[in-house]
Design a protein around this motif. Structure first.
Motif, PDB file in Angstrom:
ATOM      1  N   ASN A  52       0.826  -1.217   0.000  1.00 12.05           N
ATOM      2  CA  ASN A  52       0.000   0.000   0.000  1.00 12.05           C
ATOM      3  C   ASN A  52       0.854   1.259   0.000  1.00 12.05           C
ATOM      4  O   ASN A  52       0.563   2.212  -0.727  1.00 12.05           O
ATOM      5  CB  ASN A  52      -0.964   0.003   1.197  1.00 12.05           C
ATOM      6  CG  ASN A  52      -2.039  -1.058   1.068  1.00 12.05           C
ATOM      7  OD1 ASN A  52      -2.383  -1.487  -0.030  1.00 12.05           O
ATOM      8  ND2 ASN A  52      -2.568  -1.512   2.189  1.00 12.05           N
ATOM      9  N   ASN A  53       1.917   1.270   0.813  1.00 13.87           N
ATOM     10  CA  ASN A  53       2.827   2.429   0.833  1.00 13.87           C
ATOM     11  C   ASN A  53       3.468   2.645  -0.533  1.00 13.87           C
ATOM     12  O   ASN A  53       3.543   3.769  -1.027  1.00 13.87           O
ATOM     13  CB  ASN A  53       3.930   2.236   1.878  1.00 13.87           C
ATOM     14  CG  ASN A  53       3.428   2.358   3.302  1.00 13.87           C
ATOM     15  OD1 ASN A  53       2.313   2.807   3.541  1.00 13.87           O
ATOM     16  ND2 ASN A  53       4.252   1.939   4.253  1.00 13.87           N
ATOM     17  N   SER A  54       3.930   1.559  -1.123  1.00 12.86           N
ATOM     18  CA  SER A  54       4.615   1.644  -2.407  1.00 12.86           C
ATOM     19  C   SER A  54       3.677   2.127  -3.517  1.00 12.86           C
ATOM     20  O   SER A  54       4.048   2.980  -4.322  1.00 12.86           O
ATOM     21  CB  SER A  54       5.205   0.276  -2.772  1.00 12.86           C
ATOM     22  OG  SER A  54       5.824   0.337  -4.021  1.00 12.86           O
ATOM     23  N   GLN A  55       2.463   1.605  -3.542  1.00 15.15           N
ATOM     24  CA  GLN A  55       1.497   2.035  -4.566  1.00 15.15           C
ATOM     25  C   GLN A  55       1.198   3.522  -4.433  1.00 15.15           C
ATOM     26  O   GLN A  55       1.140   4.241  -5.418  1.00 15.15           O
ATOM     27  CB  GLN A  55       0.200   1.226  -4.455  1.00 15.15           C
ATOM     28  CG  GLN A  55       0.347  -0.178  -4.976  1.00 15.15           C
ATOM     29  CD  GLN A  55      -0.909  -1.016  -4.800  1.00 15.15           C
ATOM     30  OE1 GLN A  55      -1.683  -0.819  -3.866  1.00 15.15           O
ATOM     31  NE2 GLN A  55      -1.100  -1.975  -5.671  1.00 15.15           N
ATOM     32  N   SER A  56       1.032   3.961  -3.201  1.00 16.28           N
ATOM     33  CA  SER A  56       0.746   5.373  -2.949  1.00 16.28           C
ATOM     34  C   SER A  56       1.911   6.260  -3.399  1.00 16.28           C
ATOM     35  O   SER A  56       1.712   7.273  -4.072  1.00 16.28           O
ATOM     36  CB  SER A  56       0.469   5.543  -1.456  1.00 16.28           C
ATOM     37  OG  SER A  56       0.383   6.892  -1.130  1.00 16.28           O
ATOM     38  N   GLU A  57       3.139   5.852  -3.050  1.00 14.91           N
ATOM     39  CA  GLU A  57       4.311   6.638  -3.441  1.00 14.91           C
ATOM     40  C   GLU A  57       4.511   6.653  -4.949  1.00 14.91           C
ATOM     41  O   GLU A  57       4.832   7.694  -5.527  1.00 14.91           O
ATOM     42  CB  GLU A  57       5.568   6.110  -2.748  1.00 14.91           C
ATOM     43  CG  GLU A  57       5.627   6.483  -1.282  1.00 14.91           C
ATOM     44  CD  GLU A  57       6.923   6.043  -0.613  1.00 14.91           C
ATOM     45  OE1 GLU A  57       7.973   6.012  -1.280  1.00 14.91           O
ATOM     46  OE2 GLU A  57       6.883   5.720   0.583  1.00 14.91           O
ATOM     47  N   CYS A  58       4.314   5.518  -5.601  1.00 19.35           N
ATOM     48  CA  CYS A  58       4.455   5.458  -7.069  1.00 19.35           C
ATOM     49  C   CYS A  58       3.480   6.425  -7.741  1.00 19.35           C
ATOM     50  O   CYS A  58       3.840   7.135  -8.678  1.00 19.35           O
ATOM     51  CB  CYS A  58       4.207   4.044  -7.589  1.00 19.35           C
ATOM     52  SG  CYS A  58       5.580   2.909  -7.337  1.00 19.35           S
ATOM     53  N   SER A  59       2.248   6.450  -7.256  1.00 22.35           N
ATOM     54  CA  SER A  59       1.233   7.346  -7.832  1.00 22.35           C
ATOM     55  C   SER A  59       1.615   8.804  -7.618  1.00 22.35           C
ATOM     56  O   SER A  59       1.489   9.631  -8.519  1.00 22.35           O
ATOM     57  CB  SER A  59      -0.134   7.076  -7.218  1.00 22.35           C
ATOM     58  OG  SER A  59      -0.516   5.750  -7.479  1.00 22.35           O
ATOM     59  N   GLN A  60       2.120   9.121  -6.430  1.00 17.49           N
ATOM     60  CA  GLN A  60       2.544  10.497  -6.149  1.00 17.49           C
ATOM     61  C   GLN A  60       3.688  10.910  -7.064  1.00 17.49           C
ATOM     62  O   GLN A  60       3.681  12.005  -7.628  1.00 17.49           O
ATOM     63  CB  GLN A  60       3.002  10.630  -4.696  1.00 17.49           C
ATOM     64  CG  GLN A  60       1.879  10.656  -3.694  1.00 17.49           C
ATOM     65  CD  GLN A  60       2.396  10.652  -2.260  1.00 17.49           C
ATOM     66  OE1 GLN A  60       3.510  11.085  -1.992  1.00 17.49           O
ATOM     67  NE2 GLN A  60       1.599  10.145  -1.340  1.00 17.49           N
ATOM     68  N   TYR A  61       4.679  10.024  -7.216  1.00 17.48           N
ATOM     69  CA  TYR A  61       5.833  10.360  -8.060  1.00 17.48           C
ATOM     70  C   TYR A  61       5.426  10.523  -9.513  1.00 17.48           C
ATOM     71  O   TYR A  61       5.932  11.397 -10.208  1.00 17.48           O
ATOM     72  CB  TYR A  61       6.942   9.312  -7.930  1.00 17.48           C
ATOM     73  CG  TYR A  61       7.652   9.374  -6.599  1.00 17.48           C
ATOM     74  CD1 TYR A  61       7.995  10.586  -6.028  1.00 17.48           C
ATOM     75  CD2 TYR A  61       7.994   8.220  -5.909  1.00 17.48           C
ATOM     76  CE1 TYR A  61       8.633  10.661  -4.801  1.00 17.48           C
ATOM     77  CE2 TYR A  61       8.641   8.277  -4.679  1.00 17.48           C
ATOM     78  CZ  TYR A  61       8.964   9.504  -4.139  1.00 17.48           C
ATOM     79  OH  TYR A  61       9.601   9.575  -2.932  1.00 17.48           O
ATOM     80  N   LYS A  62       4.511   9.684  -9.964  1.00 19.88           N
ATOM     81  CA  LYS A  62       4.057   9.793 -11.350  1.00 19.88           C
ATOM     82  C   LYS A  62       3.405  11.149 -11.585  1.00 19.88           C
ATOM     83  O   LYS A  62       3.631  11.807 -12.586  1.00 19.88           O
ATOM     84  CB  LYS A  62       3.065   8.663 -11.655  1.00 19.88           C
ATOM     85  CG  LYS A  62       2.843   8.481 -13.139  1.00 19.88           C
ATOM     86  CD  LYS A  62       1.800   7.453 -13.520  1.00 19.88           C
ATOM     87  CE  LYS A  62       1.692   6.261 -12.629  1.00 19.88           C
ATOM     88  NZ  LYS A  62       0.716   5.286 -13.102  1.00 19.88           N
ATOM     89  N   ASN A  63       2.591  11.591 -10.616  1.00 12.61           N
ATOM     90  CA  ASN A  63       1.900  12.875 -10.745  1.00 12.61           C
ATOM     91  C   ASN A  63       2.836  14.071 -10.616  1.00 12.61           C
ATOM     92  O   ASN A  63       2.607  15.111 -11.222  1.00 12.61           O
ATOM     93  CB  ASN A  63       0.781  12.979  -9.699  1.00 12.61           C
ATOM     94  CG  ASN A  63      -0.325  11.970  -9.944  1.00 12.61           C
ATOM     95  OD1 ASN A  63      -0.540  11.527 -11.066  1.00 12.61           O
ATOM     96  ND2 ASN A  63      -1.020  11.582  -8.887  1.00 12.61           N
ATOM     97  N   LYS A  64       3.894  13.935  -9.805  1.00 16.36           N
ATOM     98  CA  LYS A  64       4.816  15.055  -9.570  1.00 16.36           C
ATOM     99  C   LYS A  64       5.923  15.154 -10.622  1.00 16.36           C
ATOM    100  O   LYS A  64       6.569  16.187 -10.733  1.00 16.36           O
ATOM    101  CB  LYS A  64       5.489  14.910  -8.196  1.00 16.36           C
ATOM    102  CG  LYS A  64       4.586  15.197  -7.027  1.00 16.36           C
ATOM    103  CD  LYS A  64       5.376  15.046  -5.732  1.00 16.36           C
ATOM    104  CE  LYS A  64       4.504  15.175  -4.507  1.00 16.36           C
ATOM    105  NZ  LYS A  64       5.228  14.901  -3.270  1.00 16.36           N
ATOM    106  N   SER A  65       6.165  14.072 -11.352  1.00 19.95           N
ATOM    107  CA  SER A  65       7.323  14.059 -12.257  1.00 19.95           C
ATOM    108  C   SER A  65       7.116  14.993 -13.447  1.00 19.95           C
ATOM    109  O   SER A  65       6.000  15.200 -13.920  1.00 19.95           O
ATOM    110  CB  SER A  65       7.609  12.637 -12.745  1.00 19.95           C
ATOM    111  OG  SER A  65       6.545  12.170 -13.539  1.00 19.95           O
ATOM    112  N   GLU A  66       8.230  15.547 -13.912  1.00 25.99           N
ATOM    113  CA  GLU A  66       8.202  16.473 -15.052  1.00 25.99           C
ATOM    114  C   GLU A  66       8.079  15.711 -16.373  1.00 25.99           C
ATOM    115  O   GLU A  66       7.559  16.233 -17.351  1.00 25.99           O
ATOM    116  CB  GLU A  66       9.496  17.303 -15.061  1.00 25.99           C
ATOM    117  CG  GLU A  66       9.658  18.155 -13.818  1.00 25.99           C
ATOM    118  CD  GLU A  66      11.064  18.739 -13.664  1.00 25.99           C
ATOM    119  OE1 GLU A  66      11.916  18.546 -14.563  1.00 25.99           O
ATOM    120  OE2 GLU A  66      11.305  19.397 -12.637  1.00 25.99           O
ATOM    121  N   ASN A  67       8.598  14.493 -16.413  1.00 27.89           N
ATOM    122  CA  ASN A  67       8.598  13.682 -17.636  1.00 27.89           C
ATOM    123  C   ASN A  67       8.979  12.248 -17.251  1.00 27.89           C
ATOM    124  O   ASN A  67       9.228  11.963 -16.076  1.00 27.89           O
ATOM    125  CB  ASN A  67       9.590  14.262 -18.661  1.00 27.89           C
ATOM    126  CG  ASN A  67      10.967  14.456 -18.043  1.00 27.89           C
ATOM    127  OD1 ASN A  67      11.601  13.511 -17.579  1.00 27.89           O
ATOM    128  ND2 ASN A  67      11.425  15.705 -17.992  1.00 27.89           N
TER     129      ASN A  67
END
Length: 197
Positions: A52-67
């Motif tokens: 659950n932690n990993s899924q949440s972090e992956c989603s956050q990084y995907k949304n925050k990433s520039e490319n």
């Protein structure tokens, strides 16, 4: 569950007994067994926390990433941070001694992480950062396998190389193999940013 999570991540699953979990909590092992039938059940719940932690972090990084390239650097940072909190033997302990929890982890890896990496590769190709001719399925599977290689103590014994050095080397080679000239400029940009204090 939280105490077991903390202990398993720090020391590995095999080396932490139910007695130790009980001692750390100041309760009897009998009390723990009112909630968990055995250590396998506890390990499964602990793995759920990690997933659950990993899924949440992956989603956050995907949304925050520039490319797409930036997203891989962010994912590498996430992995490096995880390794400061997690004993690398956890996955191998699960594989050997807790098959149900390991299956859960494998399902997460082969479904969620596979989809996340594939999406990154498709996005990078679409944006001209990754070479158009790369075989997305093959490279997704390669990336998944290479991420989890770092947890194998037979391949990367403790003390020979640091895990951050291994992860950085593997990620650099993966990214440079994918990148177009445009993508390589971004790799250089993010690498320079990381070297600044």
């Amino acid at each position: 569950m939280k105490k077991a999570h903390e202990l398993f991540m720090r020391y590995g699953v095999r080396s932490v007994s139910m007695d130790e979990v009980a001692n750390q909590l100041g309760m009897s092992k009998k009390t723990i067994y009112q909630f968990y039938a055995d250590k396998d059940a506890l390990v499964e719940d602990v793995i759920d926390i990690e997933i659950n932690n990993s899924q949440s972090e992956c989603s956050q990084y995907k949304n925050k990433s520039e490319n797409a390239v930036h997203e891989i650097f962010m994912a590498m940072d996430m992995l490096l941070e995880l390794l400061t909190k997690m004993n690398p033997t956890v996955i191998f302990d699960m594989e050997r001694y807790h098959p149900t929890a390991f299956k859960k982890y494998n399902d997460y890896k082969n479904k969620f992480l596979y989809a996340t990496i594939k999406e990154n590769l498709d996005k990078g190709k679409h944006d001209g950062l990754y070479r158009e001719e790369i075989q997305t399925d093959i490279m997704t599977r390669f990336r998944l396998a290479s991420i989890f290689l770092v947890f194998n103590p037979d391949l990367f014994p403790m003390g020979k190389n640091t895990l951050p050095a291994v992860i950085t080397e593997i990620t650099d080679n993966f990214l440079y193999g994918l990148a177009t000239t445009k993508g390589q400029k971004l790799i250089q940009k993010y690498k320079q940013q990381r070297q600044k204090p």
